[in-house]
Enzyme design. Structure first.
Site, PDB file in Angstrom:
ATOM      1  N   TYR A 153       0.839  -1.223   0.000  1.00 53.74           N
ATOM      2  CA  TYR A 153       0.000   0.000   0.000  1.00 53.74           C
ATOM      3  C   TYR A 153       0.866   1.263   0.000  1.00 53.74           C
ATOM      4  O   TYR A 153       0.626   2.198  -0.779  1.00 53.74           O
ATOM      5  CB  TYR A 153      -0.902  -0.046   1.229  1.00 53.74           C
ATOM      6  CG  TYR A 153      -1.879   1.101   1.377  1.00 53.74           C
ATOM      7  CD1 TYR A 153      -3.037   1.170   0.600  1.00 53.74           C
ATOM      8  CD2 TYR A 153      -1.675   2.096   2.334  1.00 53.74           C
ATOM      9  CE1 TYR A 153      -3.946   2.210   0.768  1.00 53.74           C
ATOM     10  CE2 TYR A 153      -2.583   3.136   2.507  1.00 53.74           C
ATOM     11  CZ  TYR A 153      -3.717   3.192   1.720  1.00 53.74           C
ATOM     12  OH  TYR A 153      -4.619   4.216   1.899  1.00 53.74           O
ATOM     13  N   LYS A 157       0.946   4.102  -2.876  1.00 56.65           N
ATOM     14  CA  LYS A 157       0.590   5.492  -2.577  1.00 56.65           C
ATOM     15  C   LYS A 157       1.776   6.432  -2.835  1.00 56.65           C
ATOM     16  O   LYS A 157       1.580   7.586  -3.232  1.00 56.65           O
ATOM     17  CB  LYS A 157       0.103   5.609  -1.132  1.00 56.65           C
ATOM     18  CG  LYS A 157      -1.232   4.886  -0.870  1.00 56.65           C
ATOM     19  CD  LYS A 157      -2.336   5.418  -1.751  1.00 56.65           C
ATOM     20  CE  LYS A 157      -3.714   4.938  -1.364  1.00 56.65           C
ATOM     21  NZ  LYS A 157      -4.768   5.368  -2.306  1.00 56.65           N
TER      22      LYS A 157
END
Ligand code: NAP
Length: 245
Positions: A153, A157
């Site tokens: 993640y 991001k």
């Protein structure tokens, strides 16, 4: 923002829904994207229309280039070309690196990062032609700080931030701005899975001494989408109660 067409990905629930409602309240016609939450997307549309706004729901998996292409042409046919793109859709598949499966990596990178590439690629040509556009990517403070159990993640991001700055350089002279928002701990379905103990630990570490709301993020997105933000380019705005200061 009257006469602007906004497409918000993942706008049936959570932060995306709040952004869709906020942009609609500023006068935008909103294309409400969803992948699975058809009823929730219909609710978002209903709420906008009952407040006197314009909205319609569009189903597409944002990690699928063919579906995204189809969605953009459906939006253009029924509402007009997209002026404001908010890439909000995202997922997590947390786990320590040594136990992380290929699919946990691939699906998180594809849904959070590749989707930005796919959606922005569809949006950019009409924006450049109109010499006006806004692309807003919803990243995360975890892109800036890292997060144990979220190598996938945080990488996705953080990748969004490199993408935003690069695209911003490509289009900055042509009336299009590209920026990112890095939300901190926001109360949504995504964070509701955390234990009460973990939630308390997160909130205790926030200088503002509270979790964020989807509206906190929506206000920043609406500002970045506005005329007043036309000189803000390639930036990352943390909406995090001070976590990253
Ligand atoms: P959420 O409540 O779990 O909602 C996720 C949204 O993404 C849903 O609307 C979902 O739509 C959509 N989505 C997921 N996969 C999709 C796909 N393949 N195609 C289209 N839509 C898809 O999450 P949230 O908290 O609102 O998060 C929104 C964004 O903010 C995410 O990018 C997240 O990473 C980021 N963020 C959240 C926090 C936080 O604390 N909540 C913090 C930092 C960043 P369907 O239900 O239709 O699939």
């Amino acid at each position: 923002m009257e006469n602007k067409i906004a497409l918000v990905t993942g706008a049936g629930r959570g932060i995306g829904r709040a952004i869709a409602l906020e942009l609609a309240s500023k006068g935008c016609a909103v294309a409400v994207n969803y992948a699975h939450s058809e009823n929730a997307a219909a609710e978002t549309v209903k709420e906008i229309i009952s407040s006197g706004g314009r909205a319609a729901a569009f189903k597409a998996d944002v990690s699928n280039a063919a579906e995204v292409k189809e969605m953009f042409s459906a939006v253009a046919d029924s509402m007009g070309p997209v002026n404001i793109l908010v890439c909000n859709a995202g997922i997590t598949k947390d786990g320590l690196l040594m136990r992380m499966k290929d699919d946990d990596w691939d699906s998180v990178l594809t849904t959070n990062l590749k989707s930005l590439f796919i959606c922005a690629r569809e949006a950019i040509r009409p924006m450049l032609k109109a010499r006006w556009g806004r692309i807003i990517a919803i990243s995360s403070v975890n892109a800036l700080r890292g997060s144990a159990g979220q190598c996938n993640y945080a990488a996705a991001k953080a990748g969004m931030l490199g993408f935003v700055k690069s695209l911003a350089r490509e289009v900055a002279a042509k009336g299009v701005t590209v920026n990112a928002i890095a939300p901190g701990f926001i109360e949504t379905d995504m964070t509701s899975v955390l234990s009460e103990e973990l939630r308390r630990a997160f909130v205790d570490a926030i200088p503002a001494a509270r979790a964020g709301t989807p509206q906190d993020v929506a206000h920043a997105a609406a500002f970045l989408a506005s005329e007043e933000a036309s000189y803000i380019q390639g930036q990352v705005i943390a909406v995090d109660g001070g976590i990253t200061m």
